[in-house]
Design a protein around this motif. Structure first.
Motif, PDB file in Angstrom:
ATOM      1  N   MET A 148       0.926  -1.099   0.154  1.00  0.00           N
ATOM      2  CA  MET A 148      -0.087  -0.096   0.337  1.00  0.00           C
ATOM      3  C   MET A 148       1.118   1.451  -0.252  1.00  0.00           C
ATOM      4  SD  MET A 148      -3.229   0.492   2.272  1.00  0.00           S
ATOM      5  CE  MET A 148      -4.519   2.091   2.518  1.00  0.00           C
ATOM      6  N   GLY A 149       1.822   1.324   1.158  1.00  0.00           N
ATOM      7  CA  GLY A 149       3.149   2.350   0.868  1.00  0.00           C
ATOM      8  C   GLY A 149       3.402   2.024  -0.841  1.00  0.00           C
ATOM      9  N   SER A 150       3.701   2.025  -1.382  1.00  0.00           N
ATOM     10  CA  SER A 150       4.731   1.524  -2.275  1.00  0.00           C
ATOM     11  C   SER A 150       3.842   2.176  -3.512  1.00  0.00           C
ATOM     12  CB  SER A 150       5.369   0.527  -2.821  1.00  0.00           C
ATOM     13  OG  SER A 150       6.067  -0.395  -2.304  1.00  0.00           O
ATOM     14  N   ILE A 151       2.902   1.667  -3.303  1.00  0.00           N
ATOM     15  CA  ILE A 151       1.647   2.460  -4.680  1.00  0.00           C
ATOM     16  C   ILE A 151       1.354   3.315  -4.067  1.00  0.00           C
ATOM     17  CG2 ILE A 151      -0.224   2.135  -5.402  1.00  0.00           C
ATOM     18  CD1 ILE A 151      -0.746  -1.053  -5.076  1.00  0.00           C
ATOM     19  N   ARG A 152       0.572   3.913  -3.091  1.00  0.00           N
ATOM     20  CA  ARG A 152       1.166   5.365  -2.716  1.00  0.00           C
ATOM     21  C   ARG A 152       1.934   6.555  -2.995  1.00  0.00           C
ATOM     22  NH1 ARG A 152      -2.143   6.059   2.781  1.00  0.00           N
ATOM     23  NH2 ARG A 152      -2.633   8.309   2.306  1.00  0.00           N
ATOM     24  N   GLU A 153       2.855   5.900  -2.933  1.00  0.00           N
ATOM     25  CA  GLU A 153       4.014   6.686  -3.025  1.00  0.00           C
ATOM     26  C   GLU A 153       4.859   6.917  -4.188  1.00  0.00           C
ATOM     27  OE1 GLU A 153       9.122   7.512  -1.826  1.00  0.00           O
ATOM     28  OE2 GLU A 153       7.577   5.699  -0.663  1.00  0.00           O
ATOM     29  N   ILE A 154       4.985   5.942  -4.720  1.00  0.00           N
ATOM     30  CA  ILE A 154       5.007   5.368  -6.236  1.00  0.00           C
ATOM     31  C   ILE A 154       3.546   7.083  -7.066  1.00  0.00           C
ATOM     32  CG2 ILE A 154       5.592   4.546  -8.985  1.00  0.00           C
ATOM     33  CD1 ILE A 154       6.207   2.204  -7.206  1.00  0.00           C
ATOM     34  N   LEU A 155       2.667   6.584  -6.734  1.00  0.00           N
ATOM     35  CA  LEU A 155       1.777   7.180  -7.822  1.00  0.00           C
ATOM     36  C   LEU A 155       1.456   8.670  -7.376  1.00  0.00           C
ATOM     37  CD1 LEU A 155      -0.812   4.916  -8.153  1.00  0.00           C
ATOM     38  CD2 LEU A 155       0.811   5.405 -10.017  1.00  0.00           C
ATOM     39  N   GLY A 156       1.648   8.923  -5.633  1.00  0.00           N
ATOM     40  CA  GLY A 156       1.167  10.572  -4.827  1.00  0.00           C
ATOM     41  C   GLY A 156       2.771  11.188  -4.986  1.00  0.00           C
ATOM     42  N   ALA A 157       3.637  11.100  -4.881  1.00  0.00           N
ATOM     43  CA  ALA A 157       4.908  11.504  -5.196  1.00  0.00           C
ATOM     44  C   ALA A 157       6.225  11.547  -6.049  1.00  0.00           C
ATOM     45  CB  ALA A 157       5.311  11.719  -3.677  1.00  0.00           C
ATOM     46  N   SER A 159       7.978   9.146  -6.549  1.00  0.00           N
ATOM     47  CA  SER A 159       9.552   8.507  -5.818  1.00  0.00           C
ATOM     48  C   SER A 159       9.190   6.893  -5.360  1.00  0.00           C
ATOM     49  CB  SER A 159       9.577   9.613  -5.049  1.00  0.00           C
ATOM     50  OG  SER A 159       9.333   9.381  -3.270  1.00  0.00           O
ATOM     51  N   TRP A 160      10.252   6.195  -4.811  1.00  0.00           N
ATOM     52  CA  TRP A 160      10.129   5.399  -3.688  1.00  0.00           C
ATOM     53  C   TRP A 160      11.237   5.138  -3.378  1.00  0.00           C
ATOM     54  CZ3 TRP A 160      12.196  -0.149  -4.458  1.00  0.00           C
ATOM     55  CH2 TRP A 160      11.718  -0.948  -3.649  1.00  0.00           C
ATOM     56  N   PHE A 161      10.386   4.873  -1.597  1.00  0.00           N
ATOM     57  CA  PHE A 161      11.930   5.307  -0.636  1.00  0.00           C
ATOM     58  C   PHE A 161      12.734   6.372  -0.413  1.00  0.00           C
ATOM     59  CE2 PHE A 161      11.724   0.302  -0.173  1.00  0.00           C
ATOM     60  CZ  PHE A 161      11.748   0.022   1.739  1.00  0.00           C
ATOM     61  N   GLY A 162      11.869   6.974  -0.793  1.00  0.00           N
ATOM     62  CA  GLY A 162      12.048   8.594  -1.302  1.00  0.00           C
ATOM     63  C   GLY A 162      12.788   9.056  -2.496  1.00  0.00           C
ATOM     64  N   LEU A 163      13.702   8.369  -2.823  1.00  0.00           N
ATOM     65  CA  LEU A 163      14.610   7.940  -4.784  1.00  0.00           C
ATOM     66  C   LEU A 163      13.457   8.941  -5.774  1.00  0.00           C
ATOM     67  CD1 LEU A 163      16.480   4.882  -4.236  1.00  0.00           C
ATOM     68  CD2 LEU A 163      17.129   7.088  -3.711  1.00  0.00           C
ATOM     69  N   SER A 164      13.421   9.643  -6.037  1.00  0.00           N
ATOM     70  CA  SER A 164      12.567  10.420  -7.606  1.00  0.00           C
ATOM     71  C   SER A 164      13.052   9.189  -8.827  1.00  0.00           C
ATOM     72  CB  SER A 164      13.339  11.677  -7.946  1.00  0.00           C
ATOM     73  OG  SER A 164      12.716  12.135  -8.848  1.00  0.00           O
ATOM     74  N   ILE A 165      11.077   8.659  -9.170  1.00  0.00           N
ATOM     75  CA  ILE A 165      10.989   8.195 -10.689  1.00  0.00           C
ATOM     76  C   ILE A 165      10.860   9.820 -12.084  1.00  0.00           C
ATOM     77  CG2 ILE A 165       9.833   6.439 -11.450  1.00  0.00           C
ATOM     78  CD1 ILE A 165       9.054   4.943  -8.568  1.00  0.00           C
ATOM     79  N   PRO A 166      11.804   9.353 -12.703  1.00  0.00           N
ATOM     80  CA  PRO A 166      11.986  10.354 -12.977  1.00  0.00           C
ATOM     81  C   PRO A 166      10.366  10.781 -14.352  1.00  0.00           C
ATOM     82  CG  PRO A 166      13.916   8.779 -13.873  1.00  0.00           C
ATOM     83  CD  PRO A 166      12.865   8.124 -12.892  1.00  0.00           C
ATOM     84  N   ILE A 167       9.722   9.982 -14.951  1.00  0.00           N
ATOM     85  CA  ILE A 167       8.784   9.686 -15.705  1.00  0.00           C
ATOM     86  C   ILE A 167       7.519  10.692 -14.697  1.00  0.00           C
ATOM     87  CG2 ILE A 167       7.165   8.840 -17.377  1.00  0.00           C
ATOM     88  CD1 ILE A 167       9.390   6.635 -17.603  1.00  0.00           C
ATOM     89  N   ILE A 168       7.525   9.280 -13.255  1.00  0.00           N
ATOM     90  CA  ILE A 168       5.950   9.728 -12.424  1.00  0.00           C
ATOM     91  C   ILE A 168       6.550  11.079 -11.634  1.00  0.00           C
ATOM     92  CG2 ILE A 168       4.649   8.928 -11.093  1.00  0.00           C
ATOM     93  CD1 ILE A 168       5.643   6.331 -11.695  1.00  0.00           C
TER      94      ILE A 168
END
Length: 228
Positions: A148-157, A159-168
């Motif tokens: 749940m935390g992974s889905i919310r952080e990736i789509l909402g912020a 990032s994942w574990f604070g590391l930025s995901i370029p496209i999102i």
């Protein structure tokens, strides 16, 4: 060999079949509150797992000497002791996690998952089974929080574990880190868990006619035929 299978069953049931969050719908408040980020979700899951295993084991060991009339206060006292120990360790070695979890870390004391397992399982079973029950429930709780935390952080912020995901990260959907997004992801994961736990419905031809409740009035059965 005869005891291994039940013990393994006690361990595995909490991961999917009786997942405390997605199937039993327990611990909803901390689940929604700490899953805005993966780090806080994982930290809460590990802390709760440690308390579950330790409190289940001690409560199971002390169950013969705990009076029935004061069992709930006794359970809360034991759980509170382990929560205090876990909180002190986190404050010492992971102060940022302690700050992120905030009040939800000490509130593990009254978490219905932990108190529920103490009352429903540890107070009625041996130490080994109770420890495995706590470990399985803890892993199931941690897995639900992590996903749940992974889905919310990736789509909402973005990032994942604070590391930025370029496209999102350029255009994150902020609603996912807000309460409505949390409820939406929670509902979708509950639906997925229920789907995994659902049993396939048997077709009529696969049902034994002798076990059919209408077999006494079935004309086909009287004629020596079977439903098909």
């Amino acid at each position: 060999m005869g005891e291994k299978k039940p013990l393994i069953k006690e361990f595995t049931k909490g991961i999917i079949k009786e997942n405390p969050v997605l199937c039993l719908v327990l611990g909803t408040c901390p689940t929604l509150a700490v899953t805005t980020g993966v780090s806080s979700a994982l930290g809460m899951g590990i802390a709760a797992t440690a308390v579950l295993v330790c409190s289940n084991s001690v409560i199971s060991a002390l169950r013969p000497v705990i009076p029935n009339k004061v069992r709930i206060p006794a359970y809360i006292t034991i759980i509170a002791a382990f929560v205090t120990i876990v909180q002190m360790i986190i404050k010492a070695y992971a102060p940022s996690l302690d700050e992120a979890l905030g009040v939800y870390l000490p509130l593990i004391v009254v978490n219905c998952i932990i108190l529920g397992r103490a009352e429903m399982f540890a107070s009625k079973n041996g130490v080994a089974a109770s420890a495995l029950d706590g470990l399985g429930m803890g892993i199931g709780f941690t897995a639900a929080l992590f996903i749940m935390g992974s889905i919310r952080e990736i789509l909402g912020a973005g990032s994942w574990f604070g590391l930025s995901i370029p496209i999102i990260s350029s255009s994150p959907m902020l609603i996912f880190i807000l309460p409505p997004g949390g409820f939406f992801v929670f509902g979708m994961l509950m639906a997925a868990a229920n789907k995994l736990n659902s049993k396939p419905v048997k077709k009529q031809k696969d049902i034994n006619c002798a076990a059919c409740p209408m077999s006494g009035n079935c004309n086909k059965l009287k004629e020596g035929k079977e439903c098909g």
